[in-house]
Scaffold this active site. Structure first.
Site, short mmCIF file in Angstrom:
data_model
loop_
_atom_site.label_atom_id
_atom_site.label_comp_id
_atom_site.label_asym_id
_atom_site.label_seq_id
_atom_site.Cartn_x
_atom_site.Cartn_y
_atom_site.Cartn_z
N SER A 209 5.26 13.18 31.62
CA SER A 209 4.42 13.09 30.44
C SER A 209 5.29 13.14 29.17
O SER A 209 6.20 12.34 29.01
CB SER A 209 3.36 14.20 30.46
N GLU A 332 -4.83 8.50 35.32
CA GLU A 332 -4.18 9.44 34.40
C GLU A 332 -5.18 10.16 33.50
O GLU A 332 -5.17 11.39 33.36
CB GLU A 332 -3.16 8.71 33.52
N HIS A 431 -3.55 12.71 35.84
CA HIS A 431 -2.30 13.09 35.21
C HIS A 431 -1.85 14.45 35.74
O HIS A 431 -2.65 15.36 35.90
CB HIS A 431 -2.54 13.16 33.70
#
Length: 526
Positions: A209, A332, A431
């Site tokens: 990320s 995500e 995610h």
């Protein structure tokens, strides 16, 4: 150098580094050194300054306890997805790292430097879920996890004309303090890792990320040239529109207002808890419907960050000299939106209007319909989450893979597809879900609600395949190993991407529908 046996557990391990002597411990057959300073404490006059060299220490420094995490927003009990991503103690004196090594010898093992994510405002390299023990033990690697400045202390941009002393002299405003921290940590690794059993000429930087975006920025930084051999980019949000100084100045002004001060000089005098309190206000003020919240962002200032981090891996030395592995999770955006009842009630009209901000009003209805076709029975919220996934993660990742492949540069691409059954399956392959599989340390994630209900047999087998692939890439620059199907490099003919699910498969162009939709809507070549 003093070599110490690594068993029984908790025996002291003492090592002499160029930086000074450290005393760590042996844990599970791995030597661990915690709370090791890699730069001067960024306090007092060094708040909002580029990271400075640490002055060193005399005698033997205790390295058996983690250093404090960077100051950050904290919620007792954690969040409903991860269960928390940072815990006390917090302190501005946070520029420390942790090293896990199989032995403090002259083994010159490959090095893995991990940069945590957290939306630029949470996390710590010393969190148990990011323990490098499994990589060190299973891959004979030396692993380094770092703490760096986040939130307002790392990402607030202070324009030069906003910070003048009584004589009118401008204070230095380097900006992107987070990146100067990471560069200082990389230099520390280069200078000290050989004494810890590592090879300073074989450093892989990996991140997830915001940490993946950091990894790309670091790889493209002129000061890091020649120091990074490979990068692993897990869910980098390359779709973020990173502001320049002028745009960010408005955000800085809002932060000063929230902090209750009028000048940067006054801001410097505030205790850090007041800064974190103001960060919560900025979080609320910068939220926009249908967008991932990002109260703090890297700034394209032309000095510390001359270009978008994704571009850094396409041009210059980083493009030629660095091997790249890049990937995303299939859903995500479900991480931040699937459990929000407000978004669950979204209407087709709302989502179409959100699409129009990217594709224009004329194209928006057809874009909505295209997403519906790819997910039969999709609610408006599902279309929105797929759009955000594509805009922020999947499509920009594919574009980077396409550009590197077209230039003959090595790149491997993956998609994490295994959905979690937690929350009746609403999170899907969200995610962060790949992280415990990559580290293969589920026991360290027992606090994380998003893992509830996973079949241990399935998750264990998938974790083994992924963990070994990451190890292989760090060691050789090629993620292939005998425990999974062949994983070819990404190319612009087949676009082969490894899909990590209950069964691991190599699929040709699994992101094709998203890639073609965004390319056609933006008048790009498909």
């Amino acid at each position: 150098m003093v070599l110490t046996a690594h068993s029984p557990d908790r025996d002291p391990v003492v090592v002499d580094l160029p930086a000074g002597r450290l005393r760590g411990t042996a844990e599970g057959g791995i030597a661990v050194f915690r709370g090791v300073p890699y730069a001067a404490p960024p306090v007092g006059d060094l708040r909002w300054r580029a990271a400075q060299p640490h002055p060193g220490w005399s005698g033997t420094r205790d390295a058996t306890a983690d250093g404090p995490s960077a100051p950050q927003l904290y919620m007792e009990g954690g969040d409903p997805v991860l269960g928390g991503h940072g815990s006390p103690p917090f302190d501005e004196d946070c520029l420390t790292l942790t090293v896990w090594t199989p032995a403090t010898d002259a083994g010159r093992r490959p090095v893995l430097l991990w940069i945590h994510g957290g939306g630029f405002l949470s996390g710590s390299g010393s969190l148990p879920q990011y323990s490098g023990e499994t990589f060190a033990r299973d891959g004979d690697l030396v692993v380094v996890g770092i703490n760096y400045r986040i939130g307002p202390l790392g990402y607030l941009y202070l324009a030069p004309d906003a910070d003048a002393d009584a004589d009118g002299a401008e204070a230095a405003a380097e900006g992107n303090y987070w990146l100067t921290d990471q560069l200082a940590a990389l230099r520390w690794v280069r200078d000290n890792i050989a004494a810890l059993g590592g090879d300073p000429e074989s450093i892989t930087v990996a991140g997830q990320s915001g940490g993946a975006l950091s990894t790309a920025a670091l790889a493209g930084h002129p000061g890091a040239r020649g120091m990074i051999r490979r990068v692993i980019l897990q869910s980098p949000p390359f779709g973020l529109d990173l502001p320049g100084p002028g745009t960010y100045r408005e955000r800085t002004a809002a932060f000063l207002e929230l902090a209750g001060v009028k000048t940067v000089a006054e801001l410097r005098d505030l205790p850090w808890p007041s800064l974190i309190g103001a960060a919560g206000g900025l979080f609320a003020r910068t939220m926009r419907w249908g967008y991932w919240p990002t109260p703090f962002l890297p700034v394209r200032d032309g000095v510390t960050l001359p270009c978008h981090p994704a571009e850094a891996l396409l041009h210059g030395a980083a493009a030629a000299d660095v091997d790249v592995m890049i990937g995303w999770t299939r859903e995500e955006a479900n991480f931040g939106f699937a459990l929000d009842e407000g978004y669950a009630a979204a209407t087709r009209e709302q989502v179409t209007q959100r699409i129009a901000r990217t594709f224009g009003a004329q194209a928006a209805p057809e874009v909505y319909a295209a997403y519906e076709r790819e997910r039969p029975g999709a609610r408006p919220a599902d279309v929105l989450m797929d759009l955000i996934t594509d805009e922020l993660f999947r499509v920009p990742c594919v574009r980077l893979a396409e550009a590197r492949a077209a230039g003959g540069r090595p790149v491997w691409a993956y998609q994490f597809d295994l959905p979690t059954p937690a929350y009746e399956g609403r999170l899907a392959a969200a995610h962060c879900l790949e992280l415990p599989f990559v580290f293969d340390n589920f026991a360290n994630w027992s606090h994380a609600p998003f893992l509830a209900g996973l079949d241990p047999a399935v998750s264990g087998a998938l974790a083994s395949a992924m963990h070994r692939a990451w190890i292989a890439f760090v060691r050789t620059g090629d993620p292939n190993h005998p425990g999974m199907p062949a994983w070819p490099r990404y190319d612009t003919d087949t676009r082969t991407t490894l899909c990590f699910d209950s069964t691991v498969t190599a699929a040709d162009d699994p992101a094709g529908p998203s890639r073609r939709l965004h390319a056609a809507a933006r008048a790009e070549v498909p």
